[in-house]
Write a protein that holds these residues in place. Sequence first.
Motif, PDB file in Angstrom:
ATOM      1  N   LEU A  95       1.116  -1.248   0.292  1.00 52.60           N
ATOM      2  CA  LEU A  95      -0.212  -0.239  -0.217  1.00 52.60           C
ATOM      3  C   LEU A  95       0.593   1.267   0.045  1.00 52.60           C
ATOM      4  O   LEU A  95       0.786   1.980  -0.321  1.00 52.60           O
ATOM      5  N   GLU A 134      -4.828   1.632  -8.920  1.00 55.54           N
ATOM      6  CA  GLU A 134      -5.814   2.639  -8.253  1.00 55.54           C
ATOM      7  C   GLU A 134      -5.617   3.749  -7.550  1.00 55.54           C
ATOM      8  O   GLU A 134      -6.225   4.863  -7.822  1.00 55.54           O
ATOM      9  N   PRO A 223       0.096  -1.121   6.695  1.00 58.99           N
ATOM     10  CA  PRO A 223      -0.699  -1.017   7.192  1.00 58.99           C
ATOM     11  C   PRO A 223      -0.533  -2.622   7.748  1.00 58.99           C
ATOM     12  O   PRO A 223      -0.737  -3.536   8.870  1.00 58.99           O
ATOM     13  N   THR A 224       0.272  -3.592   7.285  1.00 53.87           N
ATOM     14  CA  THR A 224       1.314  -4.675   7.083  1.00 53.87           C
ATOM     15  C   THR A 224       1.973  -4.659   8.438  1.00 53.87           C
ATOM     16  O   THR A 224       3.089  -3.272   7.932  1.00 53.87           O
TER      17      THR A 224
ATOM     18  N   SER B 173      -5.005  -9.750  -9.703  1.00 50.89           N
ATOM     19  CA  SER B 173      -5.448  -7.929 -10.383  1.00 50.89           C
ATOM     20  C   SER B 173      -6.144  -6.907  -9.644  1.00 50.89           C
ATOM     21  O   SER B 173      -6.562  -6.473  -9.448  1.00 50.89           O
ATOM     22  N   PRO B 176      -5.503  -6.465  -5.004  1.00 50.07           N
ATOM     23  CA  PRO B 176      -4.288  -4.936  -4.837  1.00 50.07           C
ATOM     24  C   PRO B 176      -5.629  -3.800  -5.627  1.00 50.07           C
ATOM     25  O   PRO B 176      -5.120  -2.263  -3.990  1.00 50.07           O
ATOM     26  N   ARG B 177      -6.524  -3.682  -6.046  1.00 48.00           N
ATOM     27  CA  ARG B 177      -6.960  -2.350  -6.163  1.00 48.00           C
ATOM     28  C   ARG B 177      -8.082  -2.186  -5.068  1.00 48.00           C
ATOM     29  O   ARG B 177      -7.984  -1.332  -4.842  1.00 48.00           O
ATOM     30  N   THR B 180      -6.489  -1.081  -1.596  1.00 52.78           N
ATOM     31  CA  THR B 180      -5.571   0.046  -2.415  1.00 52.78           C
ATOM     32  C   THR B 180      -7.414   1.002  -1.191  1.00 52.78           C
ATOM     33  O   THR B 180      -6.864   2.327  -1.025  1.00 52.78           O
ATOM     34  N   ARG B 181      -8.015   0.546  -2.264  1.00 56.06           N
ATOM     35  CA  ARG B 181      -9.165   0.835  -2.259  1.00 56.06           C
ATOM     36  C   ARG B 181     -10.035   1.455  -1.356  1.00 56.06           C
ATOM     37  O   ARG B 181     -10.082   2.596  -0.210  1.00 56.06           O
ATOM     38  N   LYS B 183      -7.456   0.837   1.550  1.00 59.15           N
ATOM     39  CA  LYS B 183      -6.036   1.819   2.542  1.00 59.15           C
ATOM     40  C   LYS B 183      -6.156   0.487   3.878  1.00 59.15           C
ATOM     41  O   LYS B 183      -5.989   0.682   4.955  1.00 59.15           O
ATOM     42  N   THR B 184      -6.039  -0.725   3.193  1.00 60.87           N
ATOM     43  CA  THR B 184      -5.494  -1.495   4.416  1.00 60.87           C
ATOM     44  C   THR B 184      -5.019  -2.731   3.885  1.00 60.87           C
ATOM     45  O   THR B 184      -4.248  -2.965   2.552  1.00 60.87           O
ATOM     46  N   GLY B 185      -4.350  -3.445   4.164  1.00 59.58           N
ATOM     47  CA  GLY B 185      -2.921  -4.389   4.204  1.00 59.58           C
ATOM     48  C   GLY B 185      -3.735  -5.527   2.901  1.00 59.58           C
ATOM     49  O   GLY B 185      -4.466  -5.700   3.900  1.00 59.58           O
ATOM     50  N   LEU B 186      -2.848  -6.390   2.733  1.00 63.26           N
ATOM     51  CA  LEU B 186      -2.805  -7.515   1.655  1.00 63.26           C
ATOM     52  C   LEU B 186      -1.520  -7.967   1.755  1.00 63.26           C
ATOM     53  O   LEU B 186      -0.783  -7.162   0.699  1.00 63.26           O
ATOM     54  N   THR B 187      -1.908  -9.049   1.978  1.00 67.52           N
ATOM     55  CA  THR B 187      -0.809 -10.260   1.198  1.00 67.52           C
ATOM     56  C   THR B 187      -0.852 -11.054   0.845  1.00 67.52           C
ATOM     57  O   THR B 187      -1.799 -11.908   0.378  1.00 67.52           O
ATOM     58  N   THR B 221      -6.286  -1.645  10.745  1.00 63.17           N
ATOM     59  CA  THR B 221      -6.695  -2.017   9.482  1.00 63.17           C
ATOM     60  C   THR B 221      -8.161  -2.788   8.890  1.00 63.17           C
ATOM     61  O   THR B 221      -7.946  -4.445   9.844  1.00 63.17           O
TER      62      THR B 221
END
Lengths: 262, 402
Positions: A95, A134, A223-224, B173, B176-177, B180-181, B183-187, B221
Motif C-alpha cells: 500500500l 488504483e 497497514p501490514t 489483479s 490489490p485494487r 488500496t481502495r 487503504k488496508t493490507g494485502l499479503t 485496518t
Amino acid sequence: MEILVCVKQVPGTTKVEVDPVTGVLKRDGVDSKMNPYDLYALETALRLKEKHGGTIKVISMGPPQAAEVIREAYMMGADEGALITDRKFAGADVLATSYTISQGVRKLGSFDLILCGKQTTDGDTAQVGPAMAENLNIPHIANVLSIIEMKEKSIVVEMDMASTVEIVEVQFPCLLTVEKGIFQPRLPSYRKKLITKDREVKMITLKDFDDKNEKNYGLNGSPTQVERIFPPDANSDRETWTGTGEQLGHKMASKLKTLKFI
Amino acid sequence: MSKLICNQEKVNESIIEELIKVCPFHAIENKNGKIEVNSGCKMCMLCVKNGPSGVMEFVEEEVAAIDKSLWKGIGVYVDHLEGEIHPVTMELIGKAKELAAVVGFPVYCVFIGHNITHKAEELLYYGVDEVFVYDNEELKDFRVEPYTAAFEDFVAKVKPSSLLVGATTIGRSLAPRVATRFKTGLTADCTKLEMKENTDLVQIRPAFGGNIMAQIICPNTRPQMATVRYKVMNAPEKSCNQSGKITICEIDKSKLTSKIEVLKVTKKEAEESISDAEVIIAVGRALKTEKDMEMVKELAGLLGARIAGTRPLIESGFIGAKQQIGLSGRTVKPKLIITLGISGAVQFTAGMNGSEQIFAINTDPHASIFNIAHYGMVGDIYEIVPKLIEDIKSFGAEACIM
C-alpha cells in the motif's frame, strides 16, 4: 505519446539465508540488478516509441544506489528518469509503496501509458502495479502477452487468463503489466552509455510530493507489519518405502492424495 | 509516528563500525563520527535488536486503535470464468471455516459476474453461511473497474473482518485494487493462515525466493486481505445437503462503468510440451513391451500427467523424441514427477532433479534414483502401478458426506 516505465533494483541473487540462531539476514555482497521482468516493460516502451514516437520516462524507488537502474534504462534508450528516495519511505509495504510511487508519478508529468513488469524477483507479489493504477484512478490490464494495436486514444492488447486469452481494448491513460516474452529485451548499448553518461537522474524526496504527511509513507503508512521472519521447515527428508506391491500402491495413492495431486 | 532514532551521544568509531556490519542493507553510514541512516533502510530493526545495545532505538507511537468488533465474518472471493467456479474457491472456503471457528465468525462468499445466480447454489454444499451475488450484464467479463466496484460494495455493506482471494490471474489483479481502495493490507501468496483471538489474521508467506518465511499481521485496518495460491489449502468435503443462503445484491449501474472493452475471448489450446507440464510420469527401461504403455497412459490420464521417458525408452520407439528428459533431452521442473523403473543415471536426473516432488519406483534398492527421490518405493512397477490406479479410481468415486 507519453510513456512511463516503472523499474526496480533487486538483489542479484535470490539466495538469501537467515541465520537460524540470530534471525539475521545473510546477504551476499551488494550485487544488484534491474528486476528482470522490468526489462520486458522497458522493451515494450521502446518498441512503441520506435513505431509511434513519444517520450519514455523511467521511475524507480529505492536507496540512492538504485539510480543505477535508471542509468541502465538510459543505455537501453529511455529519455528521462527519476528515483524516489527518502529514508522516510523505509519499511513500506504494498500500500505505502504504491502510494509513494504514484505521488512520484504525478510529479513527473502526465502519462498516456504506464508500463510495469508483471512482478519483481525479490518481493514477488505482482501487486504494486495494480495498486498504483488504483491510486492514480486509471484502469489497468495485468499479464499482457502482446500489443495488438495502438490507437489515438486507446491500446488493444492480448491478456493472459488462466484458461483463455482475451483481446481487450483499454482507453488512455492506463497501466499495463507485461509478461516476459512480450518482446526480447535489447542489451544496453555502449554508445548510448557514452551519450547519456551526464544525463541527470532526477531525485524525488518526500518534500517534493503533494502529500507531505509522513504518516502516509514507509512503515507508518503500511497497514501490514512483519511480526517475525524465520527459516522455512527443512523439507529435504527423503523416504524410502519397502513392502508388497499392494502395500506400496496404497501408500503411494494416499500420499499423492495428501499432497493434493489426486 | 513511529521512528528509528539514533542516540548519537553513545556513538564512537567502533560502535559505528559494528552497526555498519549489522545492517544488511548498507543503510548505516559514518558521517564524521556520527551515524546517518540513508534511504536504503528497510526498517528491519536488526540494528536495534542485534546492534550495540541502546544506540539505535525504535520509538513507537500508539496508533489510535480501530474498533475491530465492527468487522465480522470471513469473506471468500468466488473465482470463476463465465460462472465456472475455480476449485481454489472451495479451498479458501475450507480455510475460512477453520479461521472463523476460532472467533465464532460466519463465512461469506462474494460472487461477481453475469448469469451466475444459479451457480451460487453449488457453494451452499460447502458450508458457507451466506453467498452475496452481484449478477449484472456489466460484470459479464472480468474488467477490473466494475469488479472492484462490486467488491467494494460488498465490503462496505457486510464489513467482513478478513477477505481471502485466490492468487489466480483475476485475484492478483483485483485484490490489490480493493485493498488500496480501503487503504488496508494485502499479503500475497500466503502459505499458512491462522486466526488470533482478537480477530487479527496471521499471514505467513515465503519471502526472498522462498529462503525465508515472513509472518505478517495487519493489526490496525480492516478488512485484512490475503491471497492464496491454488492447491495450498484443503477443500472441505462436499455435503449432500445445502446450508446457508443466497443474497442477491443490487448495485447502481453508474458504478459499473469501465474504460476496458473485451473484444474477443479465445480458449487456450492444451499445452503439448513436457517442459511446462505440472505433472509428469517418466518411464524407463523397466517397461517390457509397448503394450504396457497402456497402464502408464491410464495412470497419466488419472493424474492429468504428461508422459516422458529416458533415452533407452525413446530409442525403443515407445515414446517420441520430444518426450525425452535429460542432458540430451528436455529439462523439466514439474510439481510432481513419478519415475517408473528408472535407475537414475545423472544424464537423466540432470533434467529433472529440480522437480518439486519426486516419486520413484524401482526394484533395485541401491538405484541412484533413490538419492534424489522424495518418496522412493522399492518394488516392481507391474505390481505397484495397477494397485495405485485402482486406489485413485476409488477416491474419485467417493460420495458426498452426510
